[in-house]
Design a protein around this motif. Structure first.
Motif, mmCIF file in Angstrom:
data_model
loop_
_atom_site.group_PDB
_atom_site.id
_atom_site.type_symbol
_atom_site.label_atom_id
_atom_site.label_comp_id
_atom_site.label_asym_id
_atom_site.label_seq_id
_atom_site.Cartn_x
_atom_site.Cartn_y
_atom_site.Cartn_z
ATOM 1 N N SER A 150 -31.142 19.243 9.551
ATOM 2 C CA SER A 150 -30.171 18.887 8.511
ATOM 3 C C SER A 150 -30.057 17.391 8.228
ATOM 4 C CB SER A 150 -28.788 19.430 8.886
ATOM 5 O OG SER A 150 -28.377 18.900 10.124
ATOM 6 N N SER A 151 -30.649 16.535 9.039
ATOM 7 C CA SER A 151 -30.518 15.098 8.821
ATOM 8 C C SER A 151 -31.506 14.600 7.768
ATOM 9 C CB SER A 151 -30.778 14.345 10.128
ATOM 10 O OG SER A 151 -30.764 12.952 9.885
ATOM 11 N N HIS A 152 -31.059 13.627 7.006
ATOM 12 C CA HIS A 152 -31.950 12.976 6.035
ATOM 13 C C HIS A 152 -32.089 11.493 6.364
ATOM 14 C CE1 HIS A 152 -32.099 16.629 3.757
ATOM 15 N NE2 HIS A 152 -30.782 16.697 3.803
ATOM 16 N N LEU B 292 -36.413 10.872 10.387
ATOM 17 C CA LEU B 292 -37.560 11.519 9.726
ATOM 18 C C LEU B 292 -38.864 10.829 10.109
ATOM 19 C CD1 LEU B 292 -36.006 12.134 6.197
ATOM 20 C CD2 LEU B 292 -36.439 13.847 7.977
ATOM 21 N N SER C 60 -35.780 18.545 6.584
ATOM 22 C CA SER C 60 -35.345 17.524 7.541
ATOM 23 C C SER C 60 -36.449 17.200 8.547
ATOM 24 C CB SER C 60 -34.059 17.977 8.229
ATOM 25 O OG SER C 60 -33.541 16.968 9.069
#
Length: 184
Positions: free
Chosen positions: A16-18, A23, A48
Motif C-alpha cells: 500500500s505504500s507509494h 519502492l 506498491s
C-alpha cells in the motif's frame, strides 16, 4: 550431475505504500534476485512494493510466482504478469503456499500483514518447525523500534534470547541475499 535448482526467495513487503524510497528498495531487491538467477515468490499483488519487486525481478529475467487470496485479487490488483499466479481462498492458505514454494524468506518494510508473515516464519524457525533462512532487510532503520521492543520482551523473559538466532537482520542488500542462502 543434475543442475542446481534456482533459489526461491519469498519476499514480504508493503502492498500500500507509494513512498519513493521504499519502492526503490523493492526494485533493487527484485533486480538483484534476478541477477543472481533466482526465483521470486510474492503475495501476488502488482501494486506498491509488492508490484515493484515483482516487476524488477521479471525485467531481469527471474521467474515470479504470486500467491493471492481471492478476496484480495481485485483489491491488490493481482499480478497477472506473474509466471505463475496462484489464487487461494484464505490468508492462511496463502502463507502455506508461499512457505512451501520458498527456500528463504526476506522481509522488507511493510505494515501489519508483512509483520504477521515475518513473525510467523521467525517463530516457526525459532521453534525448529523449518530450517529456512528468515532475513530482515532494513537499510533505512525502519524496523529499529520493532526490534528494540522485541529485545525488551527478551529482557523481560518473554522471548528466549536464542530466538534472535533465527532472524538475520541486514542493512545491505548483498548481505541480506547472501543470508538467504546464496553467495554471488
Amino acid at each position: 550431475m543434475a543442475p542446481v535448482p534456482s533459489r526461491r526467495v519469498c519476499v514480504y513487503c508493503a502492498s500500500s505504500s507509494h513512498d519513493r524510497e521504499l519502492l526503490d528498495i523493492a526494485t533493487e531487491v527484485g533486480a538483484e534476485i534476478a541477477r543472481r538467477g533466482w526465483s521470486l515468490v510474492s503475495g501476488g499483488g502488482n501494486v506498491s512494493m509488492m508490484g515493484a519487486v515483482a516487476e524488477a525481478a521479471r525485467a531481469g529475467g527471474a521467474r515470479t510466482v504470486g500467491v493471492i487470496p481471492e478476496g484480495l485479487r481485485v483489491r491488490e490488483v493481482a499480478d497477472t504478469s506473474a509466471d505463475e499466479l496462484i489464487v487461494v481462498t484464505s490468508m492462511r492458505e496463502r502463507k502455506r503456499e508461499m512457505e512451501e514454494r520458498s527456500d528463504a524468506f526476506l522481509t522488507l518494510p511493510g505494515g501489519i500483514g508483512t509483520m504477521e508473515e515475518m513473525f510467523e516464519m521467525w517463530t516457526s524457525a525459532s521453534l525448529g518447525f523449518h530450517h529456512k533462512p528468515v532475513v530482515l532487510y532494513d537499510p533505512i532503520g525502519f524496523y529499529t523500534p520493532l526490534l528494540d521492543w522485541v529485545r525488551g520482551l527478551a529482557d523481560a523473559g518473554l522471548v528466549k534470547p536464542e530466538a534472535f538466532d533465527a532472524l538475520v537482520v541486514c542493512t545491505t542488500l548483498d548481505e541480506a541475499l547472501d543470508a538467504c542462502g546464496g553467495r554471488r
